[in-house]
Scaffold this motif. Sequence first.
Motif, PDB file in Angstrom:
ATOM      1  N   GLY A 232       0.805  -1.220   0.000  1.00  0.00           N
ATOM      2  CA  GLY A 232       0.000   0.000   0.000  1.00  0.00           C
ATOM      3  C   GLY A 232       0.831   1.260   0.000  1.00  0.00           C
ATOM      4  N   CYS A 233       0.140   2.391   0.040  1.00  0.00           N
ATOM      5  CA  CYS A 233       0.843   3.678   0.032  1.00  0.00           C
ATOM      6  C   CYS A 233      -0.060   4.752   0.631  1.00  0.00           C
ATOM      7  CB  CYS A 233       1.211   4.045  -1.408  1.00  0.00           C
ATOM      8  SG  CYS A 233       2.041   5.640  -1.500  1.00  0.00           S
ATOM      9  N   ASP A 234       0.539   5.579   1.480  1.00  0.00           N
ATOM     10  CA  ASP A 234      -0.211   6.678   2.108  1.00  0.00           C
ATOM     11  C   ASP A 234       0.210   8.038   1.574  1.00  0.00           C
ATOM     12  OD1 ASP A 234      -1.575   4.901   3.681  1.00  0.00           O
ATOM     13  OD2 ASP A 234      -0.302   5.172   5.445  1.00  0.00           O
ATOM     14  N   LYS A 235       0.906   8.082   0.450  1.00  0.00           N
ATOM     15  CA  LYS A 235       1.439   9.362  -0.007  1.00  0.00           C
ATOM     16  C   LYS A 235       0.421  10.211  -0.777  1.00  0.00           C
ATOM     17  CE  LYS A 235       5.822  10.026   1.154  1.00  0.00           C
ATOM     18  NZ  LYS A 235       5.778   9.252   2.402  1.00  0.00           N
ATOM     19  N   PHE A 236      -0.458   9.588  -1.494  1.00  0.00           N
ATOM     20  CA  PHE A 236      -1.509  10.313  -2.237  1.00  0.00           C
ATOM     21  C   PHE A 236      -0.968  11.359  -3.199  1.00  0.00           C
ATOM     22  CE2 PHE A 236      -3.624   8.730   1.582  1.00  0.00           C
ATOM     23  CZ  PHE A 236      -4.650   8.016   0.993  1.00  0.00           C
ATOM     24  N   CYS A 237      -0.029  10.972  -4.039  1.00  0.00           N
ATOM     25  CA  CYS A 237       0.356  11.858  -5.139  1.00  0.00           C
ATOM     26  C   CYS A 237      -0.913  12.036  -5.980  1.00  0.00           C
ATOM     27  CB  CYS A 237       1.463  11.210  -5.976  1.00  0.00           C
ATOM     28  SG  CYS A 237       2.920  10.859  -4.977  1.00  0.00           S
ATOM     29  N   THR A 238      -1.130  13.264  -6.465  1.00  0.00           N
ATOM     30  CA  THR A 238      -2.461  13.567  -7.018  1.00  0.00           C
ATOM     31  C   THR A 238      -2.750  12.857  -8.339  1.00  0.00           C
ATOM     32  OG1 THR A 238      -1.547  15.501  -8.100  1.00  0.00           O
ATOM     33  CG2 THR A 238      -2.549  15.845  -5.927  1.00  0.00           C
ATOM     34  N   PHE A 239      -1.716  12.307  -8.984  1.00  0.00           N
ATOM     35  CA  PHE A 239      -1.928  11.640 -10.277  1.00  0.00           C
ATOM     36  C   PHE A 239      -2.135  10.137 -10.115  1.00  0.00           C
ATOM     37  CE2 PHE A 239       2.594  12.167  -9.323  1.00  0.00           C
ATOM     38  CZ  PHE A 239       3.025  10.853  -9.296  1.00  0.00           C
ATOM     39  N   CYS A 240      -1.929   9.607  -8.911  1.00  0.00           N
ATOM     40  CA  CYS A 240      -1.669   8.169  -8.777  1.00  0.00           C
ATOM     41  C   CYS A 240      -2.842   7.399  -8.164  1.00  0.00           C
ATOM     42  CB  CYS A 240      -0.413   7.984  -7.930  1.00  0.00           C
ATOM     43  SG  CYS A 240       0.081   6.279  -7.784  1.00  0.00           S
ATOM     44  N   ILE A 241      -3.144   6.277  -8.752  1.00  0.00           N
ATOM     45  CA  ILE A 241      -4.280   5.448  -8.333  1.00  0.00           C
ATOM     46  C   ILE A 241      -3.879   4.442  -7.231  1.00  0.00           C
ATOM     47  CG2 ILE A 241      -3.916   3.642 -10.104  1.00  0.00           C
ATOM     48  CD1 ILE A 241      -7.360   5.029  -9.299  1.00  0.00           C
ATOM     49  N   VAL A 242      -2.555   4.270  -7.042  1.00  0.00           N
ATOM     50  CA  VAL A 242      -2.075   3.202  -6.151  1.00  0.00           C
ATOM     51  C   VAL A 242      -2.650   3.244  -4.727  1.00  0.00           C
ATOM     52  CG1 VAL A 242       0.009   2.310  -4.995  1.00  0.00           C
ATOM     53  CG2 VAL A 242       0.001   2.663  -7.455  1.00  0.00           C
ATOM     54  N   PRO A 243      -2.723   4.428  -4.077  1.00  0.00           N
ATOM     55  CA  PRO A 243      -3.257   4.405  -2.707  1.00  0.00           C
ATOM     56  C   PRO A 243      -4.690   3.862  -2.654  1.00  0.00           C
ATOM     57  CG  PRO A 243      -2.126   6.468  -3.107  1.00  0.00           C
ATOM     58  CD  PRO A 243      -2.226   5.771  -4.440  1.00  0.00           C
ATOM     59  N   MET A 244      -5.405   3.985  -3.767  1.00  0.00           N
ATOM     60  CA  MET A 244      -6.768   3.444  -3.800  1.00  0.00           C
ATOM     61  C   MET A 244      -6.783   1.954  -4.154  1.00  0.00           C
ATOM     62  SD  MET A 244      -6.972   6.762  -3.888  1.00  0.00           S
ATOM     63  CE  MET A 244      -6.804   7.601  -5.435  1.00  0.00           C
ATOM     64  N   GLY A 276       8.137  -2.371  -2.485  1.00  0.00           N
ATOM     65  CA  GLY A 276       7.087  -1.605  -1.810  1.00  0.00           C
ATOM     66  C   GLY A 276       6.697  -0.466  -2.713  1.00  0.00           C
ATOM     67  N   GLN A 277       5.447  -0.062  -2.666  1.00  0.00           N
ATOM     68  CA  GLN A 277       5.029   1.081  -3.490  1.00  0.00           C
ATOM     69  C   GLN A 277       5.784   2.321  -3.050  1.00  0.00           C
ATOM     70  OE1 GLN A 277       3.396   0.735  -6.062  1.00  0.00           O
ATOM     71  NE2 GLN A 277       2.194  -1.123  -5.842  1.00  0.00           N
ATOM     72  N   ASN A 278       6.138   2.352  -1.786  1.00  0.00           N
ATOM     73  CA  ASN A 278       6.862   3.492  -1.220  1.00  0.00           C
ATOM     74  C   ASN A 278       7.839   2.870  -0.227  1.00  0.00           C
ATOM     75  OD1 ASN A 278       7.592   5.934  -0.193  1.00  0.00           O
ATOM     76  ND2 ASN A 278       5.590   6.452   0.603  1.00  0.00           N
ATOM     77  N   PRO A 313      11.906   3.906  -3.861  1.00  0.00           N
ATOM     78  CA  PRO A 313      11.899   4.795  -2.712  1.00  0.00           C
ATOM     79  C   PRO A 313      11.287   6.151  -3.082  1.00  0.00           C
ATOM     80  CG  PRO A 313      14.051   4.813  -3.739  1.00  0.00           C
ATOM     81  CD  PRO A 313      13.200   3.870  -4.557  1.00  0.00           C
ATOM     82  N   HIS A 314      10.731   6.817  -2.112  1.00  0.00           N
ATOM     83  CA  HIS A 314      10.203   8.169  -2.316  1.00  0.00           C
ATOM     84  C   HIS A 314      11.253   9.141  -1.763  1.00  0.00           C
ATOM     85  CE1 HIS A 314       7.726  11.721  -1.971  1.00  0.00           C
ATOM     86  NE2 HIS A 314       6.737  11.105  -2.594  1.00  0.00           N
ATOM     87  N   PRO A 315      11.589  10.191  -2.516  1.00  0.00           N
ATOM     88  CA  PRO A 315      12.641  11.119  -2.053  1.00  0.00           C
ATOM     89  C   PRO A 315      12.364  11.662  -0.653  1.00  0.00           C
ATOM     90  CG  PRO A 315      12.014  11.609  -4.310  1.00  0.00           C
ATOM     91  CD  PRO A 315      11.064  10.551  -3.837  1.00  0.00           C
ATOM     92  N   ASN A 352       1.562  16.934  -5.212  1.00  0.00           N
ATOM     93  CA  ASN A 352       1.609  16.538  -3.796  1.00  0.00           C
ATOM     94  C   ASN A 352       2.805  15.631  -3.496  1.00  0.00           C
ATOM     95  OD1 ASN A 352       0.707  16.515  -1.119  1.00  0.00           O
ATOM     96  ND2 ASN A 352      -0.470  14.625  -1.416  1.00  0.00           N
ATOM     97  N   ARG A 353       3.939  15.935  -4.163  1.00  0.00           N
ATOM     98  CA  ARG A 353       5.108  15.087  -3.949  1.00  0.00           C
ATOM     99  C   ARG A 353       5.840  15.409  -2.644  1.00  0.00           C
ATOM    100  NH1 ARG A 353       5.963  10.293  -6.131  1.00  0.00           N
ATOM    101  NH2 ARG A 353       8.200  10.604  -6.142  1.00  0.00           N
ATOM    102  N   LYS A 354       5.555  16.567  -2.062  1.00  0.00           N
ATOM    103  CA  LYS A 354       6.105  16.921  -0.740  1.00  0.00           C
ATOM    104  C   LYS A 354       7.610  17.184  -0.738  1.00  0.00           C
ATOM    105  CE  LYS A 354       2.483  14.618   1.930  1.00  0.00           C
ATOM    106  NZ  LYS A 354       1.762  13.671   1.085  1.00  0.00           N
TER     107      LYS A 354
END
Length: 521
Positions: A232-244, A276-278, A313-315, A352-354
């Motif tokens: 899973g992933c809790d980052k919620f990048c605005t383009f990405c369907i993965v968290p759903m 891992g997705q993240n 990895p996420h930066p 929303n890449r933070k």
Amino acid sequence: MTKDQLSKEDLNSEESVDGKSSQDKPLDEKTTEDFAKYFQTTYQPPNINKARKRFREDIEVHYDFEIPEDMRNVGRDKKFLIQTYGCQMNEHDTEVMAGIFQEMGYEVTVEKEEADVILLNTCAIRENAENKVFGEIGHLKALKRENPDLIIGVCGCMSQQETVVNRIMQKHQHVDLIFGTHNIHRLPVLIKEAMFSKAQVVEVWSKEGDIYENLPKARAGKIKAWVNIMYGCDKFCTFCIVPMTRGKQRSRRPEDIIQEVRHLAAQGYKEVTLLGQNVNAYGKDFEDIDYKFGDLLNDLHKIDIPRIRFTSPHPRDFDDHCIEVMSKGGNLLNHIHMPVQSGNSEILRRMNRKYTREEYLELVRKIKEAIPNVTLTTDIIVGFPNETEEQFQDTLSLVEEVGFEAAYTFIYSPREGTPDAAREDNVPLEEKRERLARLNELINKQSAEAMKSYEGKTVKVLVEGESKRDPDILSGYTEKNKVVNFKGPKSIVGEIVDVKITESRTWSLNGELVSSEVGVK
Ligand code: SAM
Ligand code: SF4
């Protein structure tokens, strides 16, 4: 548990229309009515607001998976085929499903005509991935007509989307089974239902996901292995369907991962890729222990397995401890795939890449300082809604500044259920295509330059087997994941050998075998 999270017990608990509990009946005596409630098993469309509220539910770790007794031999003299689309996570899910099929007595096949079950393990990340799957579903119709007993199933990320499930239910009645990413451990029960039901079996839990530890795995090879460390992933990048489609972030317990890697080392595997997705947000969801990605790398570093990689990895989660541990080298390779997505801070903010461009570059500086000779590769999206030429230019300049040696590059693809999907977009598709071509040209140039620098050098290659183009040539990967082709005896497949590079191409290297662990005559 909500209505859309029906468990097997729930499915069996209601009275059937003839007054007899459907649970009491053997499966082959059940009528369509008995199964009707199974088909009402619902799913929820991806919903970002709902998804964001999910953090309070507990994650359960299950160690008690077993194939139900009546399904243990159901696959005897039968064959299964799984077609996998998308990322490494899906490839690994396929290995798990293959393991479950084998424990049910099924044998694997690559011939669709001889398969008794065909599963499409799908990807939802971009529209063209979905189009490919719908094309394949269409092709399978003729096969189903010839062999009505064939079970056709659709699983993976596409099945987590309501529109997809509706479309299959309405237009592709030859599909027998649809199940989601949280339902893999239910495969035996679902196959049983698909065998005996007269209607489509649909089971897609929108639950946030538990962890199932002891699922069987039929790994695709004996040299390299995937190891999931988080889901899973809790980052919620605005383009990405993965968290759903993949649910909330949940990390496996360290002891389970360490045991799996030790076990792989003992079996002779030479390389593991932590998935891992993240992947480097690993451990952030633990409430009882303070144990993060750097701690895990540090523990895995001590295991006697030659190569450990991870993706992606996420930066934002690349902390100093992780860099410090990676700088120890050894089996922690000096190649990092770190998706940047864009080189422009305003686009990154809208995604929303933070992190900003400057923060990404600072991270790269730190990594290069701590890990000498590190190679960086990345993922980039071009044509994000309303991206200007200047903003795209920032991506090009960042690619040059970092010196990425390879990149997965994509044109932005709107995904229903994500915040960006509804956004107005003033960039014509032609323009996006043209930007992608310019970006790829730059990446290819940088890759070719990096490859050229290997000429005359000797590199360590993990030999994977014969080259696809020429069976007389062996092929393998360097520590930095570059493909190397060279002549050598088949006996060194699975070994790490020294190869002197004689020629470079844009995406591969040719060389001569220098030495090997097993010795070459
Ligand atoms: N978790 C990773 C990260 O943080 O970058 C990436 C995982 S995602 C499955 C793989 C890649 O697909 C992303 O890095 C992104 O470049 C691309 N991607 C995701 N959604 C996309 C979309 N809607 N359109 C185009 N590319 C997309
Ligand atoms: Fe998607 Fe990766 Fe962002 Fe998660 S971190 S939402 S997987 S792009």
